[in-house]
Design a protein around this motif. Structure first.
Motif, PDB file in Angstrom:
ATOM      1  N   THR A 268      -7.408   3.497  38.026  1.00 16.17           N
ATOM      2  CA  THR A 268      -6.382   3.800  38.858  1.00 16.17           C
ATOM      3  C   THR A 268      -6.085   5.267  38.953  1.00 16.17           C
ATOM      4  OG1 THR A 268      -5.381   1.835  38.681  1.00 16.17           O
ATOM      5  CG2 THR A 268      -3.988   3.528  39.829  1.00 16.17           C
ATOM      6  N   SER A 313      -4.765   3.122  46.082  1.00 13.69           N
ATOM      7  CA  SER A 313      -4.751   2.167  47.029  1.00 13.69           C
ATOM      8  C   SER A 313      -4.003   2.802  48.323  1.00 13.69           C
ATOM      9  CB  SER A 313      -3.909   1.050  46.514  1.00 13.69           C
ATOM     10  OG  SER A 313      -2.818   1.342  46.100  1.00 13.69           O
ATOM     11  N   ASP A 314      -3.406   4.000  48.096  1.00 16.25           N
ATOM     12  CA  ASP A 314      -2.412   4.828  48.986  1.00 16.25           C
ATOM     13  C   ASP A 314      -2.557   6.161  49.018  1.00 16.25           C
ATOM     14  OD1 ASP A 314      -0.589   5.133  50.827  1.00 16.25           O
ATOM     15  OD2 ASP A 314       1.169   5.307  49.121  1.00 16.25           O
TER      16      ASP A 314
END
Length: 384
Positions: A268, A313-314
Motif C-alpha cells: 500500500t 485504491s484512491d
C-alpha cells in the motif's frame, strides 16, 4: 545564437531546459550486459501526465512518446521532488531535495513557453529518436523522458486550458502535495537491456536519475553529502521487486506539505497531507484568482490531524480516511511523523540561492556571442 523571436525563443528554451545529453565512453558496465550506454535525458516543461497517450490520454496524439514507452519501461509512480520548475530541476541534477541546495522557492505565475504542449514535445522526446536510428545509436543509448512537474492548471483563458492536464490526479503545478503537481511521466528505454513494454508501479523519483547515471557512467555517488535519490537500474532490470524509497517528502518551498509512505508488507502507498492550498474560487480545484497556489500563510489549510489517503485504491485523492474508516489511522500517521522527524535530522542550514538579492541579472556571467552588451547574433555561430 538566434535573434530573439517567438519561435527561436521557444526552441532555445526547449533545448536549454528540456534536453540534456551525456555521452559516456563504452567500457564494461557493472553487472549490465554489453557496454555503458550513451545517455539521453529529456525533460519537458509543465507537461501534465494526463496529456500523454501511454498514460491514458485518448484525445491527444503522442505517438513518439508512446513508441518510447512501448520499447522501454513505463513508471506510473514517478514523482517530482517539487511541483515547480527550478527546485524540481535542481533536485533532478543533484539527486537531493531542493531544500538541501537552497533552491526551494516559489516562482511567479508567468507561463512557460510551451506549458503542457504534449504534441510539440513529441514532435521534437520524434526528431531526436529518428536521429538515433539514422546514426545507428538506438541500441546503445539509454533514453529517459519526464516532466519537471505537473500541468499548470491556472494557465487558463476562458474555458480553454493551456497549461496541461493531469488526468485523474488532483491539483497541479505549484501545489506541494497533491498528486497532480508532482506525479510526472517516467519512461526509460535501453533496447536489448531493459525489458520492452514493462510497467512499474513502485514509487520512484526524479532524484533517482542522478545516482543512476553516475552508476552507469562508472562513477561514484558523492559521500560528503546526503543524496536522496536511489539507483533505478535494479528496479528497471527486474532484479529488485521494490523501490528503495520507503518515504518521499513533498515540499512547497521550505514547508513540508505532504509525505508518501510505501508500506511494502501491505503493498500500500499512503499519503499524509499536513498543509493544502485553499483553492479559489471555493468550488475550484486550483488557485485561479491568485494565478498560482501559495505555500504558506492564510492561503493554506493546516490539517490536525493530517489528511490521510490510500493512493493504492484512491489515486485521485478523493476520499480522505478517518479513524472511523481506517482502523490503523493513528498508527499510520505516527509512523509517517517519525519518518519526518528522522528526515529533519539530516537537514542543515543552507543559504537561499534564489532570493531577491541572489536572483538578479549578472551580465558578466552571461555567455556573449556579439560585442558586450549586445550578446545576440542574427545567425547561429556568428560572432563566436
Amino acid at each position: 545564437m538566434l535573434r530573439p523571436g517567438r519561435s527561436s525563443l521557444f526552441f532555445r528554451g526547449w533545448l536549454a531546459a528540456a534536453v540534456g545529453v551525456l555521452v559516456l565512453r563504452p567500457t564494461n558496465g557493472r553487472g549490465v550486459p554489453g557496454s555503458r550506454p550513451n545517455i539521453l535525458l529529456l525533460m519537458a516543461d509543465d507537461l501534465g501526465i494526463g496529456d500523454i497517450g501511454c498514460y491514458g490520454n485518448d484525445t491527444i496524439r503522442t505517438p513518439n512518446i508512446d513508441r518510447l514507452a512501448e520499447g522501454g519501461v513505463l513508471l506510473t509512480q514517478h514523482i517530482a521532488a517539487a511541483s515547480l520548475c527550478t527546485p524540481s530541476r535542481a533536485a533532478f541534477l543533484t539527486g537531493r531535495y531542493p531544500l538541501r541546495s537552497g533552491l526551494s522557492f516559489h516562482e511567479s505565475n508567468g507561463w512557460g513557453s510551451a506549458a503542457g504542449n504534449a504534441q510539440t514535445y513529441q514532435f521534437f522526446a520524434g526528431q531526436i529518436l529518428e536521429t538515433l536510428d539514422a546514426e545507428g545509436l538506438t541500441n546503445s543509448t539509454l533514453v529517459y523522458f519526464t516532466s519537471d512537474n505537473g500541468g499548470f492548471l491556472e494557465a487558463q483563458v476562458g474555458n480553454h486550458q493551456y497549461g496541461g492536464w493531469n488526468g485523474l490526479y488532483k491539483g497541479g503545478k505549484g501545489m506541494g502535495g497533491w498528486e497532480g503537481g508532482i506525479r510526472v511521466p517516467g519512461i526509460v528505454r535501453w533496447p536489448r537491456v531493459l525489458p520492452a513494454g514493462q510497467v512499474i508501479h513502485e514509487p520512484t523519483s526524479l532524484m533517482d536519475v542522478f545516482p543512476t547515471v553516475v552508476q552507469l557512467g562508472g562513477g561514484k555517488v558523492p559521500e560528503d553529502r546526503v543524496v536522496d535519490g536511489r539507483d533505478l537500474l535494479p528496479l528497471l532490470l527486474g532484479t529488485a521487486r521494490h523501490s528503495d524509497h520507503e518515504f518521499l517528502m513533498h515540499y512547497c518551498e521550505k514547508f513540508l506539505h505532504a509525505v508518501r509512505w510505501h508500506q511494502r508488507d501491505r503493498g500500500t502507498v499512503w499519503k499524509v497531507h499536513y498543509l493544502t492550498p485553499v483553492f479559489q474560487p471555493d468550488a475550484a480545484r486550483a488557485c485561479y484568482e491568485r494565478g498560482i497556489c501559495p505555500c504558506a500563510g492564510h492561503a493554506v489549510t493546516h490539517h490536525d490531524p493530517p489528511l490521510l489517503f490510500d493512493l493504492s485504491s484512491d489515486p485521485s485523492e478523493a476520499h480522505a480516511l478517518t479513524p472511523d474508516t481506517e482502523p490503523s489511522f493513528y498508527q499510520l500517521v505516527a509512523t509517517v511523523a517519525q519518518a519526518v522527524e528522522d528526515h529533519r535530522r539530516t537537514l542543515g542550514p543552507v543559504p537561499l540561492q534564489l532570493d531577491a538579492r541572489s536572483n538578479v541579472w549578472r551580465p558578466w556571467l552571461q555567455p556573449c556571442c556579439g560585442p558586450f552588451p549586445l550578446c545576440w547574433c542574427s545567425r547561429e555561430g556568428e560572432g563566436q
